[in-house]
Design a protein around this motif. Structure first.
Motif, PDB file in Angstrom:
ATOM      1  N   TRP A 229       0.837  -1.202   0.000  1.00  0.00           N
ATOM      2  CA  TRP A 229       0.000   0.000   0.000  1.00  0.00           C
ATOM      3  C   TRP A 229       0.870   1.249   0.000  1.00  0.00           C
ATOM      4  O   TRP A 229       0.643   2.172  -0.780  1.00  0.00           O
ATOM      5  CB  TRP A 229      -0.930   0.004   1.217  1.00  0.00           C
ATOM      6  CG  TRP A 229      -1.881  -1.151   1.276  1.00  0.00           C
ATOM      7  CD1 TRP A 229      -2.188  -2.021   0.268  1.00  0.00           C
ATOM      8  CD2 TRP A 229      -2.659  -1.558   2.404  1.00  0.00           C
ATOM      9  NE1 TRP A 229      -3.116  -2.949   0.696  1.00  0.00           N
ATOM     10  CE2 TRP A 229      -3.423  -2.689   2.001  1.00  0.00           C
ATOM     11  CE3 TRP A 229      -2.792  -1.099   3.704  1.00  0.00           C
ATOM     12  CZ2 TRP A 229      -4.298  -3.347   2.867  1.00  0.00           C
ATOM     13  CZ3 TRP A 229      -3.667  -1.751   4.565  1.00  0.00           C
ATOM     14  CH2 TRP A 229      -4.405  -2.859   4.149  1.00  0.00           C
ATOM     15  N   LYS A 230       1.869   1.272   0.895  1.00  0.00           N
ATOM     16  CA  LYS A 230       2.743   2.442   0.982  1.00  0.00           C
ATOM     17  C   LYS A 230       3.607   2.575  -0.271  1.00  0.00           C
ATOM     18  O   LYS A 230       3.825   3.687  -0.767  1.00  0.00           O
ATOM     19  CB  LYS A 230       3.642   2.337   2.214  1.00  0.00           C
ATOM     20  CG  LYS A 230       4.494   3.585   2.457  1.00  0.00           C
ATOM     21  CD  LYS A 230       3.617   4.806   2.707  1.00  0.00           C
ATOM     22  CE  LYS A 230       4.461   6.030   3.015  1.00  0.00           C
ATOM     23  NZ  LYS A 230       3.615   7.222   3.276  1.00  0.00           N
ATOM     24  N   ALA A 231       4.095   1.443  -0.787  1.00  0.00           N
ATOM     25  CA  ALA A 231       4.933   1.488  -1.991  1.00  0.00           C
ATOM     26  C   ALA A 231       4.165   2.102  -3.153  1.00  0.00           C
ATOM     27  O   ALA A 231       4.684   2.966  -3.868  1.00  0.00           O
ATOM     28  CB  ALA A 231       5.416   0.082  -2.346  1.00  0.00           C
ATOM     29  N   ASN A 232       2.923   1.693  -3.339  1.00  0.00           N
ATOM     30  CA  ASN A 232       2.133   2.246  -4.437  1.00  0.00           C
ATOM     31  C   ASN A 232       1.748   3.700  -4.179  1.00  0.00           C
ATOM     32  O   ASN A 232       1.669   4.502  -5.116  1.00  0.00           O
ATOM     33  CB  ASN A 232       0.891   1.382  -4.681  1.00  0.00           C
ATOM     34  CG  ASN A 232       1.207   0.160  -5.522  1.00  0.00           C
ATOM     35  OD1 ASN A 232       1.454   0.269  -6.716  1.00  0.00           O
ATOM     36  ND2 ASN A 232       1.231  -1.005  -4.895  1.00  0.00           N
ATOM     37  N   GLU A 233       1.534   4.057  -2.929  1.00  0.00           N
ATOM     38  CA  GLU A 233       1.275   5.457  -2.604  1.00  0.00           C
ATOM     39  C   GLU A 233       2.469   6.326  -2.995  1.00  0.00           C
ATOM     40  O   GLU A 233       2.307   7.387  -3.615  1.00  0.00           O
ATOM     41  CB  GLU A 233       0.990   5.601  -1.109  1.00  0.00           C
ATOM     42  CG  GLU A 233       0.720   7.031  -0.675  1.00  0.00           C
ATOM     43  CD  GLU A 233       0.476   7.142   0.816  1.00  0.00           C
ATOM     44  OE1 GLU A 233       0.494   8.285   1.325  1.00  0.00           O
ATOM     45  OE2 GLU A 233       0.265   6.116   1.484  1.00  0.00           O
ATOM     46  N   ILE A 234       3.670   5.872  -2.653  1.00  0.00           N
ATOM     47  CA  ILE A 234       4.883   6.610  -3.019  1.00  0.00           C
ATOM     48  C   ILE A 234       4.984   6.762  -4.534  1.00  0.00           C
ATOM     49  O   ILE A 234       5.271   7.844  -5.061  1.00  0.00           O
ATOM     50  CB  ILE A 234       6.133   5.893  -2.463  1.00  0.00           C
ATOM     51  CG1 ILE A 234       6.179   6.008  -0.937  1.00  0.00           C
ATOM     52  CG2 ILE A 234       7.417   6.469  -3.076  1.00  0.00           C
ATOM     53  CD1 ILE A 234       7.230   5.139  -0.281  1.00  0.00           C
ATOM     54  N   ILE A 241       0.314  12.478  -8.743  1.00  0.00           N
ATOM     55  CA  ILE A 241      -1.011  12.457  -8.135  1.00  0.00           C
ATOM     56  C   ILE A 241      -1.001  13.320  -6.877  1.00  0.00           C
ATOM     57  O   ILE A 241      -0.104  13.214  -6.040  1.00  0.00           O
ATOM     58  CB  ILE A 241      -1.419  11.012  -7.774  1.00  0.00           C
ATOM     59  CG1 ILE A 241      -1.480  10.139  -9.032  1.00  0.00           C
ATOM     60  CG2 ILE A 241      -2.769  10.997  -7.051  1.00  0.00           C
ATOM     61  CD1 ILE A 241      -2.472  10.589 -10.065  1.00  0.00           C
ATOM     62  N   LEU A 242      -1.990  14.181  -6.722  1.00  0.00           N
ATOM     63  CA  LEU A 242      -2.089  15.004  -5.528  1.00  0.00           C
ATOM     64  C   LEU A 242      -2.546  14.156  -4.341  1.00  0.00           C
ATOM     65  O   LEU A 242      -3.447  13.321  -4.491  1.00  0.00           O
ATOM     66  CB  LEU A 242      -3.088  16.141  -5.753  1.00  0.00           C
ATOM     67  CG  LEU A 242      -2.762  17.135  -6.879  1.00  0.00           C
ATOM     68  CD1 LEU A 242      -3.865  18.167  -6.995  1.00  0.00           C
ATOM     69  CD2 LEU A 242      -1.417  17.806  -6.639  1.00  0.00           C
ATOM     70  N   PRO A 243      -1.962  14.348  -3.162  1.00  0.00           N
ATOM     71  CA  PRO A 243      -2.375  13.567  -1.991  1.00  0.00           C
ATOM     72  C   PRO A 243      -3.879  13.617  -1.735  1.00  0.00           C
ATOM     73  O   PRO A 243      -4.479  12.612  -1.333  1.00  0.00           O
ATOM     74  CB  PRO A 243      -1.583  14.205  -0.851  1.00  0.00           C
ATOM     75  CG  PRO A 243      -0.348  14.732  -1.510  1.00  0.00           C
ATOM     76  CD  PRO A 243      -0.808  15.225  -2.864  1.00  0.00           C
ATOM     77  N   ALA A 244      -4.498  14.758  -1.982  1.00  0.00           N
ATOM     78  CA  ALA A 244      -5.938  14.886  -1.765  1.00  0.00           C
ATOM     79  C   ALA A 244      -6.752  14.093  -2.785  1.00  0.00           C
ATOM     80  O   ALA A 244      -7.958  13.898  -2.596  1.00  0.00           O
ATOM     81  CB  ALA A 244      -6.342  16.360  -1.821  1.00  0.00           C
ATOM     82  N   HIS A 245      -6.103  13.639  -3.865  1.00  0.00           N
ATOM     83  CA  HIS A 245      -6.785  12.868  -4.910  1.00  0.00           C
ATOM     84  C   HIS A 245      -6.474  11.376  -4.820  1.00  0.00           C
ATOM     85  O   HIS A 245      -6.748  10.636  -5.770  1.00  0.00           O
ATOM     86  CB  HIS A 245      -6.361  13.376  -6.297  1.00  0.00           C
ATOM     87  CG  HIS A 245      -6.880  14.726  -6.629  1.00  0.00           C
ATOM     88  ND1 HIS A 245      -6.529  15.388  -7.786  1.00  0.00           N
ATOM     89  CD2 HIS A 245      -7.725  15.551  -5.959  1.00  0.00           C
ATOM     90  CE1 HIS A 245      -7.145  16.567  -7.821  1.00  0.00           C
ATOM     91  NE2 HIS A 245      -7.871  16.687  -6.730  1.00  0.00           N
ATOM     92  N   LEU A 246      -5.933  10.951  -3.691  1.00  0.00           N
ATOM     93  CA  LEU A 246      -5.529   9.548  -3.543  1.00  0.00           C
ATOM     94  C   LEU A 246      -6.216   8.915  -2.345  1.00  0.00           C
ATOM     95  O   LEU A 246      -6.105   9.404  -1.221  1.00  0.00           O
ATOM     96  CB  LEU A 246      -4.009   9.445  -3.385  1.00  0.00           C
ATOM     97  CG  LEU A 246      -3.434   8.044  -3.148  1.00  0.00           C
ATOM     98  CD1 LEU A 246      -3.761   7.119  -4.316  1.00  0.00           C
ATOM     99  CD2 LEU A 246      -1.930   8.125  -2.923  1.00  0.00           C
ATOM    100  N   ALA A 247      -6.916   7.825  -2.582  1.00  0.00           N
ATOM    101  CA  ALA A 247      -7.544   7.035  -1.518  1.00  0.00           C
ATOM    102  C   ALA A 247      -6.764   5.744  -1.340  1.00  0.00           C
ATOM    103  O   ALA A 247      -6.462   5.060  -2.322  1.00  0.00           O
ATOM    104  CB  ALA A 247      -8.993   6.733  -1.880  1.00  0.00           C
ATOM    105  N   VAL A 248      -6.441   5.420  -0.097  1.00  0.00           N
ATOM    106  CA  VAL A 248      -5.673   4.215   0.206  1.00  0.00           C
ATOM    107  C   VAL A 248      -6.509   3.297   1.084  1.00  0.00           C
ATOM    108  O   VAL A 248      -7.058   3.725   2.103  1.00  0.00           O
ATOM    109  CB  VAL A 248      -4.348   4.557   0.908  1.00  0.00           C
ATOM    110  CG1 VAL A 248      -3.534   3.293   1.160  1.00  0.00           C
ATOM    111  CG2 VAL A 248      -3.530   5.540   0.072  1.00  0.00           C
ATOM    112  N   THR A 249      -6.590   2.038   0.714  1.00  0.00           N
ATOM    113  CA  THR A 249      -7.410   1.083   1.434  1.00  0.00           C
ATOM    114  C   THR A 249      -6.912   0.842   2.855  1.00  0.00           C
ATOM    115  O   THR A 249      -5.766   1.117   3.188  1.00  0.00           O
ATOM    116  CB  THR A 249      -7.424  -0.260   0.672  1.00  0.00           C
ATOM    117  OG1 THR A 249      -8.406  -1.121   1.257  1.00  0.00           O
ATOM    118  CG2 THR A 249      -6.063  -0.945   0.761  1.00  0.00           C
TER     119      THR A 249
END
Length: 281
Positions: A229-234, A241-249
């Protein structure tokens, strides 16, 4: 991350008072231009180790039961049964553009995409579908150019940054600006459950800019816990991608074997879940 971006388990009506439980991200739903879901193993007709909403024809399940499961999913989402495009995933970082002429691939017609783990499209009338049983689904929605992307990101795909490559494909095909894109990292195996060996850890040594400690925890036995999850977020944030436009499970497939299929929890005796994404009319 905003709490409302975490996926919610919604019970979607089909017919005859039947309900199909599906995970959906408010971030994507509120865009108003897509239909999407991450399936559970509930609400279908398959039996045994495939109980009950198995969506794979390649696991050994009865084809007629899988077809019925697809029909239930299409009813719940409001998409045509004939619109699904399914991949034969092989843990690559290859991404292909899909059009309306590909509708039915992998469900009504023979598989035409091999060595591909990601899709992008801007055609209404096609429903992108990737298979999962611990690997990460990545959703992409460009509301400016009305384009979408969907990718399957296991550890190999993550190490090869398939999320970044999916965005690049959307830029090439649709002139997508990553700053406009809404993304979601879907239900998959969590960092507490995903133990890997040193060979996997080594695959991440390059390309993460010294941030390996954020995605790996070394155990006393010499193995590592990998945070996909963190790897794909990075990867997605670095791709624009803007942090406000990213949802993480926060939903783990391995921790919830009664709700979700997990390859690791079942030792490979299981059906397949699906990530699904389509443009609305």
């Amino acid at each position: 991350m905003q709490p409302e971006t975490i996926p919610k388990l919604n019970h979607i009506p089909m017919q005859d008072a039947k309900m199909l439980p599906l995970f959906q991200f408010p971030l994507l739903t509120e865009s108003g231009i897509v239909k999407h879901a991450f399936t559970t193993r509930l609400g279908g007709v398959s039996e045994g180790i495939f109980e009950s909403l198995n969506l794979s024809f390649s696991r050994g399940d009865d084809n007629a039961r899988v077809e019925e499961n697809f029909k239930r999913l299409s009813l719940a989402l409001g998409v045509e049964y004939e619109s699904f495009v399914c991949l034969s995933q092989t843990h690559t970082a290859n991404v292909v553009r899909i059009s309306h002429t590909d509708a039915g691939t992998g469900i009504l017609y023979p598989q035409r995409f091999h060595g591909v783990d990601g899709m992008v499209a801007n055609d209404v009338g096609v429903t992108l579908l990737t298979y999962h049983a611990d690997c990460v689904p990545l959703y992409f929605v460009d509301p400016v150019h009305r384009a979408i992307g969907l990718s399957h990101s296991g550890w190999r795909g993550t190490a090869a940054k398939i999320g970044q490559k999916t965005l690049k494909k959307m830029q090439e095909e649709f002139h997508t600006d990553p700053k406009d894109v809404l993304c979601a990292i879907g239900p998959s195996i969590c960092p507490n459950c995903y133990e890997v060996g040193e060979d996997v850890a080594e695959a991440f040594l390059e390309g993460f800019g010294g941030r390996e400690r954020e995605i790996f925890t070394k155990k006393e036995n010499g193995a590592y816990l990998l945070n996909l999850w963190k790897a794909n977020e990075i990867i997605l944030i670095e791709a624009g991608i803007l942090p406000a436009h990213l949802a993480v499970t926060n939903v783990c497939t391995c921790c919830n074997p009664k709700l979700l299929f997990s390859h690791r929890a079942s030792c490979g005796r299981r059906g397949n879940l699906a990530a699904v994404l389509a443009l609305s009319e």
